[in-house]
Design a protein around this motif. Structure first.
Motif, PDB file in Angstrom:
ATOM      1  N   ASN A 186      25.073 -40.464   6.102  1.00 26.99           N
ATOM      2  CA  ASN A 186      26.025 -39.427   6.244  1.00 26.99           C
ATOM      3  C   ASN A 186      26.682 -38.197   6.867  1.00 26.99           C
ATOM      4  OD1 ASN A 186      27.072 -41.503   3.720  1.00 26.99           O
ATOM      5  ND2 ASN A 186      28.652 -41.576   5.272  1.00 26.99           N
ATOM      6  N   MET A 187      24.890 -37.533   6.243  1.00 33.13           N
ATOM      7  CA  MET A 187      25.164 -35.923   6.542  1.00 33.13           C
ATOM      8  C   MET A 187      23.411 -35.724   6.144  1.00 33.13           C
ATOM      9  SD  MET A 187      26.896 -33.050   4.169  1.00 33.13           S
ATOM     10  CE  MET A 187      26.609 -31.030   4.743  1.00 33.13           C
ATOM     11  N   ALA A 188      23.289 -34.463   6.794  1.00 34.73           N
ATOM     12  CA  ALA A 188      21.677 -33.879   7.323  1.00 34.73           C
ATOM     13  C   ALA A 188      22.182 -32.332   7.233  1.00 34.73           C
ATOM     14  CB  ALA A 188      20.703 -34.153   7.848  1.00 34.73           C
ATOM     15  N   ILE A 189      21.154 -31.857   5.948  1.00 35.37           N
ATOM     16  CA  ILE A 189      21.182 -30.350   5.656  1.00 35.37           C
ATOM     17  C   ILE A 189      19.923 -30.175   5.966  1.00 35.37           C
ATOM     18  CG2 ILE A 189      23.113 -30.314   4.553  1.00 35.37           C
ATOM     19  CD1 ILE A 189      20.523 -29.608   2.495  1.00 35.37           C
ATOM     20  N   TYR A 190      19.500 -28.571   7.056  1.00 35.60           N
ATOM     21  CA  TYR A 190      18.852 -28.091   7.964  1.00 35.60           C
ATOM     22  C   TYR A 190      18.726 -26.667   7.073  1.00 35.60           C
ATOM     23  CZ  TYR A 190      19.337 -32.236  10.627  1.00 35.60           C
ATOM     24  OH  TYR A 190      19.470 -32.684  10.949  1.00 35.60           O
ATOM     25  N   PRO A 191      17.987 -26.680   5.383  1.00 32.07           N
ATOM     26  CA  PRO A 191      18.447 -25.242   4.452  1.00 32.07           C
ATOM     27  C   PRO A 191      18.154 -23.891   5.301  1.00 32.07           C
ATOM     28  CG  PRO A 191      17.902 -26.918   3.429  1.00 32.07           C
ATOM     29  CD  PRO A 191      17.723 -27.799   5.054  1.00 32.07           C
ATOM     30  N   VAL A 192      16.808 -24.144   5.578  1.00 29.27           N
ATOM     31  CA  VAL A 192      16.149 -22.580   5.700  1.00 29.27           C
ATOM     32  C   VAL A 192      15.586 -22.547   6.838  1.00 29.27           C
ATOM     33  CG1 VAL A 192      14.364 -21.147   4.784  1.00 29.27           C
ATOM     34  CG2 VAL A 192      15.582 -23.247   3.255  1.00 29.27           C
ATOM     35  N   THR A 193      15.796 -23.407   7.951  1.00 25.59           N
ATOM     36  CA  THR A 193      15.443 -23.679   9.412  1.00 25.59           C
ATOM     37  C   THR A 193      15.193 -22.299   9.914  1.00 25.59           C
ATOM     38  OG1 THR A 193      15.178 -26.183   9.549  1.00 25.59           O
ATOM     39  CG2 THR A 193      14.628 -24.937  11.290  1.00 25.59           C
ATOM     40  N   LEU A 194      16.892 -21.275  10.042  1.00 25.50           N
ATOM     41  CA  LEU A 194      17.138 -21.015  10.823  1.00 25.50           C
ATOM     42  C   LEU A 194      16.412 -19.519  10.217  1.00 25.50           C
ATOM     43  CD1 LEU A 194      20.436 -21.153  12.013  1.00 25.50           C
ATOM     44  CD2 LEU A 194      19.088 -22.063  13.035  1.00 25.50           C
ATOM     45  N   LEU A 195      16.906 -19.119   9.012  1.00 24.64           N
ATOM     46  CA  LEU A 195      16.160 -17.610   8.172  1.00 24.64           C
ATOM     47  C   LEU A 195      14.571 -17.731   8.624  1.00 24.64           C
ATOM     48  CD1 LEU A 195      16.031 -15.628   6.294  1.00 24.64           C
ATOM     49  CD2 LEU A 195      15.795 -16.748   4.229  1.00 24.64           C
ATOM     50  N   ARG A 196      13.906 -19.429   8.592  1.00 25.63           N
ATOM     51  CA  ARG A 196      12.378 -18.995   8.867  1.00 25.63           C
ATOM     52  C   ARG A 196      12.009 -18.835  10.238  1.00 25.63           C
ATOM     53  NH1 ARG A 196      11.863 -24.032   5.102  1.00 25.63           N
ATOM     54  NH2 ARG A 196      10.835 -23.956   3.088  1.00 25.63           N
ATOM     55  N   LEU A 197      12.644 -19.366  11.124  1.00 27.80           N
ATOM     56  CA  LEU A 197      13.126 -18.625  12.970  1.00 27.80           C
ATOM     57  C   LEU A 197      13.001 -17.474  12.931  1.00 27.80           C
ATOM     58  CD1 LEU A 197      13.857 -21.970  14.110  1.00 27.80           C
ATOM     59  CD2 LEU A 197      12.110 -21.643  14.709  1.00 27.80           C
ATOM     60  N   ALA A 198      14.038 -16.952  11.787  1.00 28.40           N
ATOM     61  CA  ALA A 198      14.462 -15.529  12.624  1.00 28.40           C
ATOM     62  C   ALA A 198      13.300 -14.670  11.656  1.00 28.40           C
ATOM     63  CB  ALA A 198      15.656 -15.039  11.824  1.00 28.40           C
ATOM     64  N   MET A 199      12.713 -14.914  10.686  1.00 25.93           N
ATOM     65  CA  MET A 199      11.955 -13.519   9.995  1.00 25.93           C
ATOM     66  C   MET A 199      11.016 -14.394  11.046  1.00 25.93           C
ATOM     67  SD  MET A 199      14.026 -12.119   7.562  1.00 25.93           S
ATOM     68  CE  MET A 199      11.944 -11.546   6.943  1.00 25.93           C
ATOM     69  N   ALA A 200      10.412 -15.188  11.044  1.00 20.68           N
ATOM     70  CA  ALA A 200       9.209 -15.002  11.766  1.00 20.68           C
ATOM     71  C   ALA A 200       9.085 -14.636  13.476  1.00 20.68           C
ATOM     72  CB  ALA A 200       8.832 -16.606  12.643  1.00 20.68           C
ATOM     73  N   SER A 201      10.416 -14.508  14.242  1.00 19.59           N
ATOM     74  CA  SER A 201      10.321 -13.918  15.343  1.00 19.59           C
ATOM     75  C   SER A 201      10.590 -12.531  14.513  1.00 19.59           C
ATOM     76  CB  SER A 201      11.552 -14.429  15.961  1.00 19.59           C
ATOM     77  OG  SER A 201      11.476 -15.556  16.267  1.00 19.59           O
ATOM     78  N   ALA A 202      11.207 -11.904  13.870  1.00 20.54           N
ATOM     79  CA  ALA A 202      11.537 -10.266  13.526  1.00 20.54           C
ATOM     80  C   ALA A 202      10.330 -10.263  13.120  1.00 20.54           C
ATOM     81  CB  ALA A 202      12.206 -10.569  11.690  1.00 20.54           C
ATOM     82  N   GLU A 203       9.293 -10.512  12.352  1.00 20.37           N
ATOM     83  CA  GLU A 203       7.628 -10.551  12.371  1.00 20.37           C
ATOM     84  C   GLU A 203       7.081 -10.231  13.323  1.00 20.37           C
ATOM     85  OE1 GLU A 203       3.901 -11.464   9.380  1.00 20.37           O
ATOM     86  OE2 GLU A 203       5.605 -12.750   9.648  1.00 20.37           O
ATOM     87  N   VAL A 204       7.229 -11.172  14.282  1.00 22.63           N
ATOM     88  CA  VAL A 204       6.271 -11.026  15.789  1.00 22.63           C
ATOM     89  C   VAL A 204       6.778  -9.452  16.133  1.00 22.63           C
ATOM     90  CG1 VAL A 204       6.322 -11.870  17.830  1.00 22.63           C
ATOM     91  CG2 VAL A 204       6.079 -13.533  16.081  1.00 22.63           C
ATOM     92  N   GLY A 205       8.663  -9.386  16.505  1.00 22.45           N
ATOM     93  CA  GLY A 205       8.533  -7.886  17.451  1.00 22.45           C
ATOM     94  C   GLY A 205       8.112  -7.158  15.854  1.00 22.45           C
ATOM     95  N   LEU A 206       7.771  -6.702  14.692  1.00 23.65           N
ATOM     96  CA  LEU A 206       7.594  -5.679  14.209  1.00 23.65           C
ATOM     97  C   LEU A 206       6.573  -5.656  14.317  1.00 23.65           C
ATOM     98  CD1 LEU A 206       9.191  -5.895  10.823  1.00 23.65           C
ATOM     99  CD2 LEU A 206      10.206  -4.486  12.619  1.00 23.65           C
ATOM    100  N   LYS A 207       5.401  -6.329  14.557  1.00 22.79           N
ATOM    101  CA  LYS A 207       4.222  -6.507  14.966  1.00 22.79           C
ATOM    102  C   LYS A 207       3.361  -5.803  16.465  1.00 22.79           C
ATOM    103  CE  LYS A 207       2.354  -9.693  11.058  1.00 22.79           C
ATOM    104  NZ  LYS A 207       1.426 -11.091  11.187  1.00 22.79           N
TER     105      LYS A 207
END
Length: 298
Positions: free
Chosen positions: A235-256
């Protein structure tokens, strides 16, 4: 807008209707109100608010360090900006039965559509084997009874999570699920279900029960497509940490990039522009309201 147009009860009714619709309800995890706006804009069915993500957002590991007030208030900040229903993780309910009652009442007051409570010993210790931290089925049923009796809005969705798969197998999961349903749960979240075959077993054993699938990366469950989950009767699927992981990976690339190249110029084309952020935030709607208060949309 500043607040959702739908009332909390309307969102709870929509949540229940979605679970009964026969269509898989997809709830990505929001790490902020802004990310919740993006989830709604992209056409998903609801918002999931993960304990792991909320703790990480506070700069804390997922070890039960976040308090009820921190969890509930962050849930409110996310839920208030969207017309989608929000399901929030409240760990083991933040204490004994009386604490569970307070938790449910606070979530209702703050506009959440539902929550899930787990059958682990509180506080949560993510990464600790579930076999060592599970409460007995009777104790968890007591939590669920307290939560169900605390509801003033009968449409608030109460989901019971069981972590029994690792230590008690699917038979243990099913036995616990039935006890939790008898105690007043509306939906079952069986953590660490391995694959399609195991979901099929659960679906056959609990034919009329809304089931939630955790599609978290790097976890014990196989990542299944929405079509596969739909075909399995989930009935329901959750994707709990997907957006945070994507956002933090992108932020890390930007800072580097800034650190190495001395400028962000080479990655500007990978960013949301100011125009895009304004669009997502409804900037022009605010301007119109400021010019003429009667322009508030309903």
């Amino acid at each position: 807008m500043l607040h959702a147009n739908l009332s909390a009860n309307d969102k709870r009714l929509a949540f229940r209707a979605g679970l009964a619709s026969g269509k898989l309800q997809r709830f990505p995890g929001a790490f902020s109100p802004l990310s919740a706006l993006l989830i709604e804009e992209q056409g998903f069915d609801g918002i999931y608010i993960s304990g792991t993500v909320l703790s990480a957002d506070l700069g804390l590991p997922d070890l039960g360090l976040a308090t009820l007030s921190e969890v509930a208030q962050r849930g409110h900040q996310i839920a208030r900006v969207t017309d989608l229903p929000s399901l929030i993780d409240v760990e083991s309910g933040f204490g004994e039965a009386i604490n569970v009652v307070r938790t449910i009442r606070m979530l209702e007051d703050l506009g959440l559509a539902g929550c899930h409570i787990k059958d682990r010993v509180g506080p949560n210790r993510s990464g600790v084997p579930a076999a060592t931290v599970l409460v007995g089925a009777a104790e968890m049923a007591r939590r669920i009874k307290a939560a169900a009796s605390a509801r003033r809005d009968s449409d608030f969705v109460l989901c019971a999570r069981t972590d029994a798969r690792a230590s008690e197998g699917l038979d243990g999961v099913i036995a616990r699920a039935r006890a939790y349903l008898d105690a007043g749960a509306d939906m079952i979240f069986a953590e660490a279900v391995a694959d399609e075959r195991e979901f099929e077993v659960l679906r056959r054993a609990l034919p009329d029960t809304p089931l939630l699938a955790n599609m978290s990366e790097f976890g014990p469950s196989k990542l299944l497509s929405a079509r596969s989950l739909q075909n399995l009767g989930i009935n329901m699927a959750i994707y709990p940490v997907t957006l945070l992981r994507l956002a933090m990976a992108s932020a890390e690339v930007g800072l580097k990039t800034i650190q190495i190249e001395g400028s962000q110029a080479s990655i500007v084309d990978r960013m949301h522009s100011g125009v895009r952020l304004d669009e997502l935030l409804g900037h022009q709607e605010y301007i119109q309201i400021d010019r003429e208060p009667s322009n508030v949309r309903v």
